[in-house]
Design a protein around this motif. Structure first.
Motif, short mmCIF file in Angstrom:
data_model
loop_
_atom_site.label_atom_id
_atom_site.label_comp_id
_atom_site.label_asym_id
_atom_site.label_seq_id
_atom_site.Cartn_x
_atom_site.Cartn_y
_atom_site.Cartn_z
N LEU A 110 0.85 -1.19 0.00
CA LEU A 110 0.00 0.00 0.00
C LEU A 110 0.89 1.25 0.00
N SER A 111 1.63 1.39 -1.09
CA SER A 111 2.63 2.45 -1.21
C SER A 111 2.05 3.85 -1.03
N ASN A 112 0.76 4.01 -1.29
CA ASN A 112 0.12 5.33 -1.13
C ASN A 112 -0.58 5.45 0.23
N PHE A 113 -0.09 4.71 1.21
CA PHE A 113 -0.71 4.68 2.54
C PHE A 113 -0.95 6.07 3.12
N ALA A 114 -0.01 6.98 2.91
CA ALA A 114 -0.13 8.32 3.49
C ALA A 114 -1.43 9.01 3.09
N GLU A 115 -1.95 8.68 1.90
CA GLU A 115 -3.20 9.30 1.44
C GLU A 115 -4.38 8.92 2.33
N TYR A 116 -4.26 7.82 3.07
CA TYR A 116 -5.36 7.34 3.90
C TYR A 116 -5.33 7.89 5.32
N LEU A 117 -4.31 8.64 5.68
CA LEU A 117 -4.19 9.13 7.06
C LEU A 117 -5.41 9.93 7.52
N PRO A 118 -5.99 10.81 6.68
CA PRO A 118 -7.19 11.52 7.13
C PRO A 118 -8.35 10.57 7.44
N ARG A 119 -8.48 9.48 6.66
CA ARG A 119 -9.55 8.52 6.91
C ARG A 119 -9.31 7.77 8.22
N LEU A 120 -8.03 7.45 8.51
CA LEU A 120 -7.70 6.82 9.79
C LEU A 120 -8.02 7.76 10.94
N ASP A 121 -7.67 9.04 10.78
CA ASP A 121 -7.97 10.03 11.82
C ASP A 121 -9.47 10.05 12.12
N ASP A 122 -10.28 10.06 11.05
CA ASP A 122 -11.73 10.11 11.23
C ASP A 122 -12.25 8.85 11.90
N PHE A 123 -11.81 7.68 11.42
CA PHE A 123 -12.32 6.42 11.93
C PHE A 123 -11.92 6.21 13.39
N LEU A 124 -10.66 6.54 13.70
CA LEU A 124 -10.16 6.32 15.06
C LEU A 124 -10.45 7.49 16.00
N LEU A 125 -11.09 8.53 15.45
CA LEU A 125 -11.37 9.74 16.23
C LEU A 125 -10.11 10.26 16.88
N LEU A 126 -9.08 10.43 16.05
CA LEU A 126 -7.82 11.02 16.52
C LEU A 126 -7.98 12.52 16.45
N ALA A 127 -8.12 13.17 17.58
CA ALA A 127 -8.40 14.60 17.61
C ALA A 127 -7.14 15.42 17.30
#
Length: 194
Positions: free
Chosen positions: A177-194
């Motif tokens: 998943l070489s473009n993993f960094a593109e998913y960081l906002p989705r991880l933030d939303d899902f994990l509720l990382l404030a």
């Protein structure tokens, strides 16, 4: 509930030096420094790996912890999520490693340090079977990132394995998943990382 403790589990022959582990560690450190981050080097024995994890998260608050795992680490993450009843994110997860890793029994080299060797023992296959959660209802919300272009694992098998998960399936891509960094906002939303 906002995630306060985050565990990352690397894949087979991988390490905390993997690209995704480093990207996520840097993201947590720079954007969410209040979050407790742990990405241990996992031993080759699945039983020993899960014992290490269980001990390491023993005092973590279950309601605000989460686990992220890639490949074999995704398989482990599903087990941890059942144990801790916490949110989980799987990245191109191994679905049936007891089947897929049989051909790797023997001496192996570490992906990020070819000088480092370990022996993948026949008994580890049964240890993997003991961790199978395929027939269990998810204990908490799940998200799965799947690349259709994964050259190691079958993307459809991954998708079928996680019918209750929020699935982000991308065309093309690769196992890393070489473009993993593109998913960081989705991880933030899902994990509720404030």
């Amino acid at each position: 509930m906002t995630t306060t403790h985050l565990l990352y589990l690397h894949g087979f022959r991988s390490s905390p030096q993997s690209n995704k582990a480093r990207i996520l560690a840097e993201h947590i450190g720079s954007r969410h420094s209040h979050v407790r981050w742990w990405c241990p080097q996992l031993p080759p024995s699945p039983r020993e790996a899960m014992a290490l994890i269980a001990e390491g998260i023993a005092t973590w608050p279950r309601e605000t912890m989460a686990v992220v795992g890639s490949s074999l680490g995704g398989y482990y993450a599903s087990w941890v999520a059942q144990l801790a009843r916490c949110k989980s994110v799987m990245i191109n997860p191994a679905v049936n490693p007891a089947r897929d890793l049989e051909k790797y029994i023997g001496e192996q080299t570490a992906w990020h340090d070819p000088e480092a060797h370990f022996f993948f023992r026949p008994e580890y296959i049964e240890e993997l079977r003991q961790l199978d959660t395929r027939h269990m209802t998810p204990a908490a919300p799940e998200m799965v990132l799947i690349a259709q272009g994964d050259e190691v694992l079958d993307w459809q098998e991954m998708s079928e394995r996680y019918p209750h998960a929020l699935q982000l399936v991308q065309e093309g891509g690769d196992h890393a998943l070489s473009n993993f960094a593109e998913y960081l906002p989705r991880l933030d939303d899902f994990l509720l990382l404030a």
